[in-house]
Design a protein around this motif. Structure first.
Motif, PDB file in Angstrom:
ATOM      1  N   ASN A 284      -8.216  -8.544  -5.827  1.00 34.53           N
ATOM      2  CA  ASN A 284      -7.042  -8.628  -4.955  1.00 34.53           C
ATOM      3  C   ASN A 284      -5.735  -8.345  -5.673  1.00 34.53           C
ATOM      4  OD1 ASN A 284      -5.704  -9.429  -2.454  1.00 34.53           O
ATOM      5  ND2 ASN A 284      -5.093 -11.266  -3.571  1.00 34.53           N
ATOM      6  N   TRP A 285      -5.671  -8.698  -6.964  1.00 33.92           N
ATOM      7  CA  TRP A 285      -4.354  -8.771  -7.611  1.00 33.92           C
ATOM      8  C   TRP A 285      -3.969  -7.517  -8.358  1.00 33.92           C
ATOM      9  CZ3 TRP A 285      -1.927 -12.746  -5.696  1.00 33.92           C
ATOM     10  CH2 TRP A 285      -2.705 -13.781  -5.171  1.00 33.92           C
TER      11      TRP A 285
ATOM     12  N   TYR B 238      -6.861  -3.684  -6.439  1.00 37.41           N
ATOM     13  CA  TYR B 238      -6.631  -3.405  -5.010  1.00 37.41           C
ATOM     14  C   TYR B 238      -5.193  -2.940  -4.819  1.00 37.41           C
ATOM     15  CZ  TYR B 238      -7.151  -3.872   0.056  1.00 37.41           C
ATOM     16  OH  TYR B 238      -7.237  -3.614   1.403  1.00 37.41           O
ATOM     17  N   ARG B 239      -4.294  -3.557  -5.584  1.00 35.48           N
ATOM     18  CA  ARG B 239      -2.893  -3.155  -5.492  1.00 35.48           C
ATOM     19  C   ARG B 239      -2.675  -1.797  -6.137  1.00 35.48           C
ATOM     20  NH1 ARG B 239       0.381  -7.767  -3.932  1.00 35.48           N
ATOM     21  NH2 ARG B 239      -1.079  -9.491  -3.818  1.00 35.48           N
TER      22      ARG B 239
ATOM     23  N   ALA C  39      -4.825   0.570  -5.892  1.00 37.07           N
ATOM     24  CA  ALA C  39      -5.228   1.477  -4.817  1.00 37.07           C
ATOM     25  C   ALA C  39      -4.142   1.551  -3.751  1.00 37.07           C
ATOM     26  CB  ALA C  39      -6.550   1.006  -4.212  1.00 37.07           C
ATOM     27  N   ASP C  40      -3.493   0.427  -3.469  1.00 35.51           N
ATOM     28  CA  ASP C  40      -2.364   0.427  -2.531  1.00 35.51           C
ATOM     29  C   ASP C  40      -1.234   1.312  -3.051  1.00 35.51           C
ATOM     30  OD1 ASP C  40      -3.598  -1.241  -0.783  1.00 35.51           O
ATOM     31  OD2 ASP C  40      -2.201  -2.928  -0.991  1.00 35.51           O
TER      32      ASP C  40
ATOM     33  N   ALA D 121      -1.482   3.791  -5.201  1.00 37.63           N
ATOM     34  CA  ALA D 121      -1.884   5.199  -5.115  1.00 37.63           C
ATOM     35  C   ALA D 121      -1.556   5.710  -3.717  1.00 37.63           C
ATOM     36  CB  ALA D 121      -3.371   5.341  -5.401  1.00 37.63           C
ATOM     37  N   GLY D 122      -1.814   4.870  -2.705  1.00 32.43           N
ATOM     38  CA  GLY D 122      -1.507   5.259  -1.329  1.00 32.43           C
ATOM     39  C   GLY D 122      -0.026   5.398  -1.095  1.00 32.43           C
TER      40      GLY D 122
ATOM     41  N   ALA E 146      -1.834  -3.401 -11.349  1.00 32.68           N
ATOM     42  CA  ALA E 146      -1.171  -3.108 -10.086  1.00 32.68           C
ATOM     43  C   ALA E 146      -0.220  -1.924 -10.204  1.00 32.68           C
ATOM     44  CB  ALA E 146      -0.422  -4.341  -9.599  1.00 32.68           C
ATOM     45  N   ALA E 147       0.126  -1.553 -11.438  1.00 36.47           N
ATOM     46  CA  ALA E 147       1.065  -0.449 -11.626  1.00 36.47           C
ATOM     47  C   ALA E 147       0.343   0.872 -11.842  1.00 36.47           C
ATOM     48  CB  ALA E 147       1.975  -0.748 -12.814  1.00 36.47           C
ATOM     49  N   GLU E 148      -1.008   0.833 -11.866  1.00 37.33           N
ATOM     50  CA  GLU E 148      -1.739   2.023 -12.279  1.00 37.33           C
ATOM     51  C   GLU E 148      -2.433   2.734 -11.120  1.00 37.33           C
ATOM     52  OE1 GLU E 148      -2.602   1.020 -16.915  1.00 37.33           O
ATOM     53  OE2 GLU E 148      -4.036   0.231 -15.478  1.00 37.33           O
TER      54      GLU E 148
ATOM     55  N   GLU F 168      -2.893   2.918   3.242  1.00 39.55           N
ATOM     56  CA  GLU F 168      -2.802   3.084   1.784  1.00 39.55           C
ATOM     57  C   GLU F 168      -4.092   3.655   1.198  1.00 39.55           C
ATOM     58  OE1 GLU F 168      -1.412   0.755   3.408  1.00 39.55           O
ATOM     59  OE2 GLU F 168       0.483   0.142   2.494  1.00 39.55           O
TER      60      GLU F 168
ATOM     61  N   THR G 167      -4.002   8.987   1.131  1.00 36.13           N
ATOM     62  CA  THR G 167      -4.604   9.507  -0.095  1.00 36.13           C
ATOM     63  C   THR G 167      -5.570  10.659   0.176  1.00 36.13           C
ATOM     64  OG1 THR G 167      -6.375   7.893   0.064  1.00 36.13           O
ATOM     65  CG2 THR G 167      -4.493   7.270  -1.279  1.00 36.13           C
TER      66      THR G 167
END
Lengths: 166, 670
Positions: free
Chosen positions: A16-17, A20-21, A23-24, A26-27, A111-113, B101, B106
Motif C-alpha cells: 500500500n505504501w 502501489y503509490r 504505480a499511482d 507512474a499513472g 513511492a517516488a519511483e 492511475e 498508463t
C-alpha cells in the motif's frame, strides 16, 4: 491472444505504501507501460503469503510480481525483509518445480519511483512474453517433473514441511 | 443470502473514458459478473451527483456491496466509503478498482485497456462480496505537539500552536534556534534585515509559556501512532547549568580555544570551544563543544569554570533522554548546502577567492566575521569585480535535477549588496532568471537598472591560470554567452557559487524514525503535491519548510503556519479515527507455536501461557499482515485483507486466464 501474439497475464502484489503509490505515480505522470500486470493491493509485502503466488499461477497467471518498499524503508519497519525471505524460499521451491526464473520476480519501488515500476513491468512482460504461456500445472507435468520428482523434493525438504506441534 | 453488488464505472471526464470503453465495461459487468444487480457508468463518480447516485441505488435496490471503478483508492476511497455510510451501509463494504492511475493513464492500446479494466472490476466484485463490516476505532488526541527543527518554519509552527494555547516541544540540534535565516543579513526582495524580523520571533519562542525549548537535542526514537506518540529526545550535555547560567558570556570571552565555525559562520569565521552561535541566540546559554575543548582533550584548562561568576559550568553533566507524549509531530528540519567541491572545475576549495553563497551571506552580515565588509579571502582587499554563478549543483543532471528556487533571488540580493557596499562590478551568470513570486520580478528590474551585468549561460570553467592578457592575477570565468552566441572569458577578482539547497544529510534516517518517506531527490514526501502539501502518508506526521523541497522564507513560513493549522484541527476535533484493519487470532485454531510472536515489529502479539495460545493486542497492531501470512495453522485473519478476500480477488483478476489451463477451478464468471 486475440491477434495471435501471446500476451502474458501477470499478477502484481503491491504494498500500500511504496510500490502501489509508485504505480499511482507512474499513472499520474502518464508513464506508459504494458497493460499486462494486474494489481492487487496489500497493506505490506509482508502480507503476501507464498500461497498467493501459487494460487495465481494455478488460476492461470503467467507471472507474479511481488513489490514492496526498499529494504530499510518499510512502512512497518522491517516486514519487507520477511517478504524477501519468503520470496527466496518460494523461488527455491518453484525452481525445483522447473518454473522459469522470470515468472516470479521481486521489485523494490519507493513511492517516488513510478518510472522504476513502469520499467520493471515492461521488462518482465517482455521476458515472459518470450517464455510463452505457463499453463500450470499441465506444463509442469509435461516437463517431466512428475509425482516421483515431487516425492523426492518433499523428502529433501522434510524439515520444512513439519508444522510445529504444541 | 446473496449479496447485491452495485458497480459504478467512472469516466473521469476523458481521463478514463478517453481510453477505456466505460459503457461497455458497465454493461459487461452487469451481464457477466455474478451478484451484480446494478452496473452504471457516470461522468464523475466523485461529484456530489455521482455520490448521490450510489446512495439512491443503495436505498432503492437494497445494494449490499459497492464497487467503484475510478481513480486510486488513495484519492477517493474515503469519499465512497462516506457515500455508502450516508446511505446506511457499513463503509468497509465498498471497494475501488483503480482504473485511472493503473490503466487509462498508463496504457495506449484502447482494447487492451478495456480488457484490463474488466479484470480489475471482476476482481473488485469478487472481493467485495467477501468483505466484512468493520467498525473504526476512535482514540483521543494528545494536545501536545513535537516540532523538530527550530528554523523559521519550525518557529512559525511552534508559535502558532503555542499562541492557540497548545503545548509545544521544540527540538533543535544546534545550540540556538534560528536556522539558516539567522545567518543571513538581508532578505529579498524587500531587503529587510533578517535578524530584525527573526529575533523577535526567536525570543517569543524562548519566553513562551507553552513552548518547551530543547536545543542541542535530537529525536532519538518515536513510537506510537497518530494522537498518541511517545518521543524520546536526547538532550546532549551542554556542560552548562541552565538554571545558574545568566548568559553573561564571560566564559566565551575567557575560553582560550578558537575554532573555525563550519556551521553558523559557514567556515569563514571562528568561535570558541564554549560558544553560542551568535549574539541573539535563543536560548542564551552557551554549550561546550567537547571535540575542541582543551579540557576534554588534555584534562587541563577549565578557564570557563574559573571565570564563571555563577558556577554554572558542570563537568559531569551527561546526555539526558527526555520522554514526551505528543499527539502530532511537525518536521521542519530544513536543508544542507551543496558541497561545491563536488564540481572541481568551479575551483571551490582550490582557488581562494571562490566563495559559496553561505560564506558570502556571512560576509555581508554586519554581525559576521568581516562586520559586513566585502573582502577577498585575505580579509583586507576589496574586490573590484565579482561574478555570481547560478545553479551550482542544481538544474544539473550530474548533481541535482531540481531547481533550488531561491538562488536567483539571493544572487540578485548579493548583486545589490555588493554594489551598495563596494565599487565592484557585478556579473551574474544565469541559465534562466526565475524571480517568480510577489515583488520578485520588480526586484530583478531594479537590479537591471542598478547596473548589474547579466550573462545568460552555464559556466564551463573557473580558473586562476591566465591565458590572455589582462587575466593575470584574476579568476577567469569561461562561459558560453547564449544571447551573444559566443564563448566569453571574464576576468574577475572574486566568484560566488550559488550552491544548491540539498536535503539534510540525515533526512532519510529521520524519515525512517518517524515512518515517512523521501522523494528520489531526498526531500520528505508530502501526502499530495498540490492538495495536501504539509501532511504525510503517516497520520499525525506533518512537514514544513525546506525539508519538503527548496523554498524561500515566505513559503517556509506559510508551510509552518499550515502545518500548525492542521495540527490545531486535529487537537480541536479531539479524536482521531484509527483504521480497523488489524489482525486477530482464532484461539481455537492456534497451536501456540509462537512463530508469529517474534515477527511483529510492534510487539503486538502476546502469548497466553495458561491457554497456550497467542493473542493480538489491537491497540498496538498496525495491520501489516505479516503474521497472517506466517501462521502455519491459518489461525490469524487480517481484517479487510483476509485470505478468502485475496483469493477471490485473484479469481476475478484472472477471470479470463483460466481458459488457458486445463483445470477450471471455481470460475468467477457465470
Amino acid at each position: 491472444m486475440s491477434d495471435g501474439t501471446f500476451e502474458p497475464k501477470i499478477v502484481g502484489f503491491l504494498c500500500n505504501w511504496c510500490s502501489y503509490r509508485a504505480a499511482d505515480l507512474a499513472g499520474s505522470s502518464r508513464v506508459k507501460y504494458p497493460p499486462n500486470v494486474r494489481i492487487i493491493r496489500v497493506m505490506c509485502s509482508g502480507r503476501v503469503d507464498p500461497t498467493f503466488a501459487l494460487k495465481a499461477f494455478e488460476l492461470g497467471a503467467d507471472g507474479v510480481l511481488l513489490a514492496g518498499c526498499h529494504p530499510g524503508e518499510c512502512h512497518y519497519l522491517e516486514q519487507n525483509y520477511k517478504a524477501m525471505r519468503r520470496f527466496s524460499m518460494l523461488k527455491h521451491t518453484l525452481r525445483a518445480m522447473k518454473l522459469e526464473e522470470e515468472r516470479f520476480q521481486l521489485l523494490w519501488a519507493s513511492a517516488a519511483e513510478g518510472n522504476r515500476f513502469a520499467e520493471h513491468v515492461a521488462k518482465m512482460t517482455d521476458e515472459i512474453r518470450k517464455l510463452g504461456p505457463l499453463n500450470w500445472p499441465r506444463n509442469w507435468i509435461e516437463k517431466g517433473v512428475g509425482d516421483k520428482e515431487i516425492e523426492k523434493f518433499l523428502k529433501e525438504h522434510e524439515e520444512a514441511m513439519e508444522v510445529p506441534a504444541r | 443470502m446473496k449479496e447485491k453488488v452495485g458497480v459504478y464505472v467512472c469516466h473521469c471526464g476523458s481521463n478514463i473514458a478517453g481510453i477505456v470503453d466505460v459503457e461497455e465495461v458497465a454493461k459487461w459487468a452487469g451481464v457477466n459478473l455474478e451478484d451484480v444487480v446494478v452496473s452504471k457508468d457516470y461522468k464523475f463518480m466523485c461529484s456530489s451527483l455521482g455520490q448521490e447516485l450510489i446512495e439512491e441505488d443503495i436505498k432503492k435496490d437494497g445494494l449490499t456491496r459497492i464497487v467503484v471503478a475510478a481513480c486510486s483508492p488513495h484519492l477517493h476511497e474515503r469519499t465512497f466509503r462516506r457515500a455508502a455510510e450516508t446511505a446506511g451501509m457499513n463503509p468497509y463494504l465498498t471497494q475501488m478498482a483503480n482504473i485511472r492511475e493503473h490503466i487509462s493513464w498508463t496504457t495506449k492500446d484502447k482494447k487492451a485497456a478495456t480488457e484490463k479494466v474488466k479484470a480489475m472490476v471482476a476482481a473488485a466484485v469478487e472481493r467485495v462480496k467477501l468483505q466484512e463490516p468493520l467498525e473504526p476505532k476512535f482514540v483521543d488526541v494528545n494536545p501536545n505537539t513535537l516540532v523538530i527543527g527550530g528554523g523559521i518554519a519550525g518557529i512559525q509552527a511552534s508559535l502558532e500552536l503555542a499562541d492557540a494555547g497548545y503545548h509545544v516541544y521544540l527540538v533543535e540540534r544546534e545550540p540556538s534556534i534560528g536556522g539558516h535565516m539567522a545567518q543571513f543579513d538581508k532578505t529579498f526582495p524587500t531587503l529587510d534585515c533578517s535578524a530584525c524580523i527573526l529575533t523577535p520571533k526567536m525570543s517569543d519562542v524562548g519566553l513562551h509559556e507553552n513552548i518547551t525549548l530543547m536545543t542541542w537535542a535530537e529525536l532519538e526514537e518515536l513510537s506510537g501512532s497518530v494522537g498518541n506518540f511517545k518521543a524520546k529526545i536526547r538532550k546532549r550535555a551542554k556542560y552548562v547549568d541552565e538554571i545558574l547560567c545568566t548568559g553573561c558570556g564571560i566564559c566565551i570571552e575567557k575560553c582560550p580555544r578558537k575554532v573555525v565555525d563550519n556551521v553558523f559562520e559557514a567556515g569563514i569565521g571562528v568561535r570558541k570551544a564554549i560558544y553560542v552561535p551568535f549574539a541573539q541566540a535563543v536560548p542564551k546559554y552557551p554549550v561546550i563543544d567537547t571535540e575542541t575543548c582543551i579540557y576534554f582533550d588534555t584534562g587541563k584548562c577549565k578557564a570557563c569554570e574559573k571565570f564563571c561568576p555563577t558556577d554554572a559550568i558542570v563537568w559531569d553533566q551527561k546526555d539526558e533522554i527526555v520522554e514526551v507524549d505528543v499527539g502530532n509531530v511537525i518536521l521542519a528540519t530544513g536543508w544542507d548546502l551543496f558541497d561545491c567541491k563536488r564540481i572541481p572545475q568551479y575551483g571551490y576549495g582550490r582557488i581562494a577567492n571562490v566563495f559559496t553563497n553561505l560564506e558570502f551571506e556571512r560576509m555581508c552580515n554586519a554581525a559576521g566575521p568581516t562586520a559586513g565588509k566585502i573582502f577577498m579571502r585575505d580579509g583586507v582587499t576589496e574586490p573590484k569585480s565579482i561574478g555570481i554563478v547560478h545553479c551550482v549543483g542544481s538544474r544539473d543532471k550530474n548533481y541535482n535535477e531540481y531547481c533550488s528556487a531561491v538562488c536567483c533571488m539571493a544572487a540578485l540580493k548579493f548583486g545589490h549588496l555588493v554594489m551598495e557596499k563596494t565599487e565592484a562590478e557585478v556579473y551574474s551568470f544565469y541559465i534562466d532568471m526565475r524571480p517568480n513570486q510577489k515583488g520578485y520580478e520588480e526586484f530583478y528590474q531594479r537590479l537591471l537598472d542598478e547596473g548589474m551585468n547579466f550573462v545568460r549561460g552555464k559556466v564551463a570553467d573557473i580558473s586562476d591560470v591566465p591565458r590572455l592578457p589582462g587575466e593575470e592575477g584574476k579568476i577567469v570565468v569561461q562561459v558560453q554567452d547564449t544571447l551573444l552566441g559566443k564563448q566569453r572569458r571574464i576576468p574577475l577578482d572574486a566568484v560566488v557559487l550559488m550552491g544548491a539547497m540539498e536535503p539534510r544529510f540525515d533526512a532519510k534516517e529521520l524519515g525512517l524514525k518517524v515512518g515517512i518517506s523521501c522523494s528520489m531527490a531526498g526531500w520528505f514526501t508530502e501526502r499530495h503535491p498540490k492538495l495536501d502539501p504539509v501532511a504525510t502518508m503517516t497520520d499525525g506526521i506533518f512537514i514544513a519548510g525546506a525539508c519538503q523541497g527548496p523554498k524561500d522564507i515566505p513559503a517556509a513560513v506559510a508551510q509552518g503556519a499550515a502545518a500548525s493549522a492542521r495540527v490545531q484541527g486535529m487537537i480541536a476535533k479531539g479524536k482521531v479515527m484509527i483504521e480497523p484493519i488489524v489482525a486477530t487470532i482464532r484461539e481455537e485454531s492456534c497451536s501456540g507455536c509462537r512463530i508469529c510472536n517474534n515477527l511483529c515489529p510492534y510487539n503486538a502479539i502476546d502469548y497466553l501461557a495458561e491457554k497456550e495460545v497467542s493473542f493480538i493486542l489491537h491497540e498496538l497492531c498496525k495491520g501489516c499482515g505479516t503474521c497472517v501470512a506466517a501462521c502455519p495453522a491459518g489461525a490469524i485473519t487480517g481484517a479487510h485483507f483476509n485470505n478468502a478476500q485475496i483469493f477471490a480477488e485473484l479469481r476475478g483478476i484472472l477471470y479470463d486466464a483460466m481458459g488457458e489451463t486445463e483445470r477450471v477451478p471455481e470460475p468467477a464468471v457465470k
